[in-house]
Design a protein around this motif. Structure first.
Motif, PDB file in Angstrom:
ATOM      1  N   ASP A 119      15.849  62.062  74.307  1.00 58.36           N
ATOM      2  CA  ASP A 119      16.690  62.022  73.114  1.00 58.36           C
ATOM      3  C   ASP A 119      17.830  63.033  73.232  1.00 58.36           C
ATOM      4  OD1 ASP A 119      15.092  60.105  71.856  1.00 58.36           O
ATOM      5  OD2 ASP A 119      13.748  61.630  71.033  1.00 58.36           O
ATOM      6  N   TYR A 120      18.983  62.658  72.727  1.00 53.30           N
ATOM      7  CA  TYR A 120      20.124  63.566  72.686  1.00 53.30           C
ATOM      8  C   TYR A 120      21.093  63.095  71.611  1.00 53.30           C
ATOM      9  CZ  TYR A 120      22.435  59.928  75.500  1.00 53.30           C
ATOM     10  OH  TYR A 120      22.961  58.750  75.958  1.00 53.30           O
ATOM     11  N   VAL A 121      22.097  63.902  71.352  1.00 52.25           N
ATOM     12  CA  VAL A 121      23.131  63.550  70.375  1.00 52.25           C
ATOM     13  C   VAL A 121      24.435  63.304  71.127  1.00 52.25           C
ATOM     14  CG1 VAL A 121      24.477  64.318  68.379  1.00 52.25           C
ATOM     15  CG2 VAL A 121      22.040  64.900  68.555  1.00 52.25           C
ATOM     16  N   GLU A 122      25.077  62.186  70.833  1.00 54.87           N
ATOM     17  CA  GLU A 122      26.346  61.834  71.487  1.00 54.87           C
ATOM     18  C   GLU A 122      27.485  61.966  70.480  1.00 54.87           C
ATOM     19  OE1 GLU A 122      26.731  58.330  74.293  1.00 54.87           O
ATOM     20  OE2 GLU A 122      27.941  57.624  72.588  1.00 54.87           O
ATOM     21  N   THR A 123      28.495  62.729  70.845  1.00 49.79           N
ATOM     22  CA  THR A 123      29.630  62.983  69.951  1.00 49.79           C
ATOM     23  C   THR A 123      30.938  62.698  70.667  1.00 49.79           C
ATOM     24  OG1 THR A 123      28.363  64.750  68.867  1.00 49.79           O
ATOM     25  CG2 THR A 123      30.727  64.688  68.443  1.00 49.79           C
ATOM     26  N   LYS A 124      31.839  62.013  69.984  1.00 49.15           N
ATOM     27  CA  LYS A 124      33.159  61.709  70.551  1.00 49.15           C
ATOM     28  C   LYS A 124      34.217  62.572  69.854  1.00 49.15           C
ATOM     29  CE  LYS A 124      31.979  56.954  71.794  1.00 49.15           C
ATOM     30  NZ  LYS A 124      32.039  57.171  73.250  1.00 49.15           N
ATOM     31  N   ILE A 125      35.072  63.193  70.662  1.00 44.99           N
ATOM     32  CA  ILE A 125      36.101  64.098  70.140  1.00 44.99           C
ATOM     33  C   ILE A 125      37.461  63.696  70.696  1.00 44.99           C
ATOM     34  CG2 ILE A 125      36.909  66.490  70.015  1.00 44.99           C
ATOM     35  CD1 ILE A 125      34.041  67.390  70.363  1.00 44.99           C
ATOM     36  N   ALA A 126      38.417  63.459  69.799  1.00 45.90           N
ATOM     37  CA  ALA A 126      39.794  63.179  70.210  1.00 45.90           C
ATOM     38  C   ALA A 126      40.529  64.508  70.358  1.00 45.90           C
ATOM     39  CB  ALA A 126      40.490  62.300  69.175  1.00 45.90           C
ATOM     40  N   THR A 127      41.242  64.667  71.461  1.00 49.26           N
ATOM     41  CA  THR A 127      41.967  65.907  71.711  1.00 49.26           C
ATOM     42  C   THR A 127      43.027  65.649  72.787  1.00 49.26           C
ATOM     43  OG1 THR A 127      41.708  68.276  72.222  1.00 49.26           O
ATOM     44  CG2 THR A 127      40.342  66.737  73.473  1.00 49.26           C
ATOM     45  N   ALA A 128      43.572  66.707  73.376  1.00 47.43           N
ATOM     46  CA  ALA A 128      44.552  66.577  74.456  1.00 47.43           C
ATOM     47  C   ALA A 128      43.872  66.876  75.788  1.00 47.43           C
ATOM     48  CB  ALA A 128      45.718  67.544  74.237  1.00 47.43           C
ATOM     49  N   ARG A 129      44.288  66.171  76.822  1.00 51.27           N
ATOM     50  CA  ARG A 129      43.630  66.308  78.124  1.00 51.27           C
ATOM     51  C   ARG A 129      43.702  67.736  78.657  1.00 51.27           C
ATOM     52  NH1 ARG A 129      45.466  61.991  82.102  1.00 51.27           N
ATOM     53  NH2 ARG A 129      43.760  60.792  81.169  1.00 51.27           N
ATOM     54  N   HIS A 130      44.820  68.446  78.423  1.00 52.40           N
ATOM     55  CA  HIS A 130      44.938  69.785  78.999  1.00 52.40           C
ATOM     56  C   HIS A 130      43.965  70.787  78.382  1.00 52.40           C
ATOM     57  CE1 HIS A 130      47.655  70.457  75.479  1.00 52.40           C
ATOM     58  NE2 HIS A 130      47.218  71.692  75.573  1.00 52.40           N
ATOM     59  N   CYS A 131      43.282  70.387  77.306  1.00 52.01           N
ATOM     60  CA  CYS A 131      42.292  71.271  76.675  1.00 52.01           C
ATOM     61  C   CYS A 131      40.945  71.225  77.376  1.00 52.01           C
ATOM     62  CB  CYS A 131      42.092  70.875  75.208  1.00 52.01           C
ATOM     63  SG  CYS A 131      43.506  71.229  74.151  1.00 52.01           S
ATOM     64  N   VAL A 132      40.745  70.241  78.235  1.00 51.89           N
ATOM     65  CA  VAL A 132      39.448  70.048  78.883  1.00 51.89           C
ATOM     66  C   VAL A 132      39.591  70.291  80.376  1.00 51.89           C
ATOM     67  CG1 VAL A 132      37.582  68.404  79.318  1.00 51.89           C
ATOM     68  CG2 VAL A 132      38.827  68.341  77.142  1.00 51.89           C
ATOM     69  N   LYS A 133      38.757  71.148  80.914  1.00 51.23           N
ATOM     70  CA  LYS A 133      38.855  71.489  82.326  1.00 51.23           C
ATOM     71  C   LYS A 133      38.435  70.327  83.221  1.00 51.23           C
ATOM     72  CE  LYS A 133      38.182  76.494  82.040  1.00 51.23           C
ATOM     73  NZ  LYS A 133      37.311  77.624  82.433  1.00 51.23           N
ATOM     74  N   SER A 134      37.264  69.766  82.935  1.00 55.34           N
ATOM     75  CA  SER A 134      36.757  68.676  83.761  1.00 55.34           C
ATOM     76  C   SER A 134      35.709  67.905  82.974  1.00 55.34           C
ATOM     77  CB  SER A 134      36.136  69.215  85.059  1.00 55.34           C
ATOM     78  OG  SER A 134      34.994  70.007  84.767  1.00 55.34           O
ATOM     79  N   THR A 135      35.308  66.744  83.499  1.00 61.80           N
ATOM     80  CA  THR A 135      34.344  65.915  82.786  1.00 61.80           C
ATOM     81  C   THR A 135      32.918  66.436  82.897  1.00 61.80           C
ATOM     82  OG1 THR A 135      34.231  64.493  84.736  1.00 61.80           O
ATOM     83  CG2 THR A 135      35.716  63.822  82.963  1.00 61.80           C
ATOM     84  N   ASP A 136      32.695  67.479  83.691  1.00 62.67           N
ATOM     85  CA  ASP A 136      31.361  68.073  83.739  1.00 62.67           C
ATOM     86  C   ASP A 136      31.356  69.452  83.076  1.00 62.67           C
ATOM     87  OD1 ASP A 136      32.832  69.439  85.572  1.00 62.67           O
ATOM     88  OD2 ASP A 136      31.385  69.291  87.217  1.00 62.67           O
ATOM     89  N   ASP A 137      32.334  69.672  82.211  1.00 60.30           N
ATOM     90  CA  ASP A 137      32.481  70.963  81.547  1.00 60.30           C
ATOM     91  C   ASP A 137      31.513  71.071  80.361  1.00 60.30           C
ATOM     92  OD1 ASP A 137      33.487  73.433  81.082  1.00 60.30           O
ATOM     93  OD2 ASP A 137      35.356  72.775  80.174  1.00 60.30           O
ATOM     94  N   THR A 138      31.162  72.287  80.023  1.00 57.84           N
ATOM     95  CA  THR A 138      30.386  72.566  78.816  1.00 57.84           C
ATOM     96  C   THR A 138      31.301  73.255  77.823  1.00 57.84           C
ATOM     97  OG1 THR A 138      28.304  72.787  80.018  1.00 57.84           O
ATOM     98  CG2 THR A 138      28.417  73.795  77.854  1.00 57.84           C
ATOM     99  N   ILE A 139      31.348  72.748  76.597  1.00 56.58           N
ATOM    100  CA  ILE A 139      32.240  73.328  75.605  1.00 56.58           C
ATOM    101  C   ILE A 139      31.447  73.817  74.396  1.00 56.58           C
ATOM    102  CG2 ILE A 139      34.190  71.900  76.316  1.00 56.58           C
ATOM    103  CD1 ILE A 139      33.715  70.129  73.886  1.00 56.58           C
ATOM    104  N   THR A 140      32.023  74.793  73.713  1.00 57.41           N
ATOM    105  CA  THR A 140      31.460  75.323  72.478  1.00 57.41           C
ATOM    106  C   THR A 140      32.330  74.841  71.328  1.00 57.41           C
ATOM    107  OG1 THR A 140      30.639  77.294  73.607  1.00 57.41           O
ATOM    108  CG2 THR A 140      30.837  77.417  71.213  1.00 57.41           C
ATOM    109  N   ILE A 141      31.706  74.316  70.283  1.00 60.17           N
ATOM    110  CA  ILE A 141      32.432  73.702  69.177  1.00 60.17           C
ATOM    111  C   ILE A 141      32.111  74.425  67.879  1.00 60.17           C
ATOM    112  CG2 ILE A 141      32.754  71.566  67.854  1.00 60.17           C
ATOM    113  CD1 ILE A 141      31.701  70.170  70.513  1.00 60.17           C
ATOM    114  N   ALA A 142      33.145  74.786  67.128  1.00 63.26           N
ATOM    115  CA  ALA A 142      32.981  75.427  65.821  1.00 63.26           C
ATOM    116  C   ALA A 142      33.478  74.473  64.748  1.00 63.26           C
ATOM    117  CB  ALA A 142      33.770  76.732  65.768  1.00 63.26           C
TER     118      ALA A 142
END
Length: 283
Positions: A119-142
């Motif tokens: 089980d896991y939670v899937e979340t979709k976030i719209a943003t700009a590509r330059h904000c994300v380093k790579s598709t295997d990145d871990t991000i912290t969301i506030a």
């Protein structure tokens, strides 16, 4: 005779210690001067940074004050606008503040999921590509309510053509099941995206977490500013609203409370050319 020689020896050795004392004194003076110079430069840098931050804040606030017919952003939409960092803890500490190194994103959808009996939670976030380093990145969301969670990015979907190595995107992240209690209320209110760009002169609202008006804390307030569309520039949507660090990825909202673009960047430092650039959305 030996006593005399001993005294003579001590008399001859005295002058040899004087140069050492002089050298020590010179070193001490140099150290003091160096410390004073370092303290002065440090104080000067702090003052210059504060002046620059205050000036940029005035630029943003001035643009906000000049806005006409502000749009009332839907409360449900505001709940979906988040800050996030694709920085690890060491980088956060090096940055010295959560205000810097962050971007803005819009949670468009979230749901429970299961794969390989996990089980896991899937979340979709719209943003700009330059904000994300790579598709295997871990991000912290506030989230706006102060809740924080983390997730791993495993998919990226482009929402616009690539413009100068950037694009509006939707990233899909996975989080532990415990995160669901923080996101469940958003699951029943998905956000719709629009591919229609408002006409030149039409009033829109741009939301984000600009660094120049945030305190040095994890949690900050969404800053929504009204502006007018001025046209397009090599595929980008343009306004006269200055954008700064932290605004990137923030939603551009039309009069129907639909998101039609995300922030790319702007010229907040150039008072003679206050232009904000948006990445269009083509869902």
């Amino acid at each position: 005779m030996e006593k005399y020689k001993g005294n003579r020896t001590r008399k001859e050795s005295s002058p040899k210690r004087k140069p050492s004392l002089i050298i020590i004194g010179l070193i001490g003076t140099i150290v003091l001067l160096g410390s004073a110079t370092l303290a002065f430069n440090l104080g000067q840098n702090i003052r210059e940074n504060k002046v620059e931050e205050a000036r940029m804040t005035q630029v943003v606030e001035a643009a906000t004050a000049q806005a006409i017919s502000p749009i009332q952003v839907d409360e449900n939409l505001l709940k979906h606008i988040v800050r996030f960092w694709s920085l690890d803890e060491a980088e956060k500490e090096q940055q010295g503040a959560y205000s810097y190194g962050s971007c803005t994103g819009l949670i468009t959808d979230t749901k429970k999921a299961n794969k390989f009996n996990t089980d896991y939670v899937e979340t979709k976030i719209a943003t700009a590509r330059h904000c994300v380093k790579s598709t295997d990145d871990t991000i912290t969301i506030a989230m706006p309510n102060g809740e924080i969670f983390s997730g791993s990015i495993y998919d990226e979907q482009a929402l616009s053509p690539t413009l100068e190595d950037d694009a509006s995107i939707i990233v899909t992240i996975t989080s532990l099941p415990i995160v669901w209690e923080k996101l469940e209320s958003l699951a029943y209110n998905p956000i719709s995206l629009s591919s229609e760009v408002p006409s030149i002169g039409e009033t829109v609202t741009v939301c984000g977490y600009p660094s120049v008006v945030q305190s040095y804390e994890k949690f900050a307030t969404i800053f929504c500013r009204s502006t007018t569309i001025t046209g397009t520039d090599d595929g980008f949507i343009t306004t006269t609203l200055p954008l700064s660090g932290g605004d990137s990825g923030g939603p551009w909202i039309n009069s129907s409370n639909q998101v039609f673009a995300v922030s790319r960047g702007g010229n907040a430092l150039d008072e003679t050319n206050l232009t904000g650039y948006g990445l269009p959305i083509t869902p």
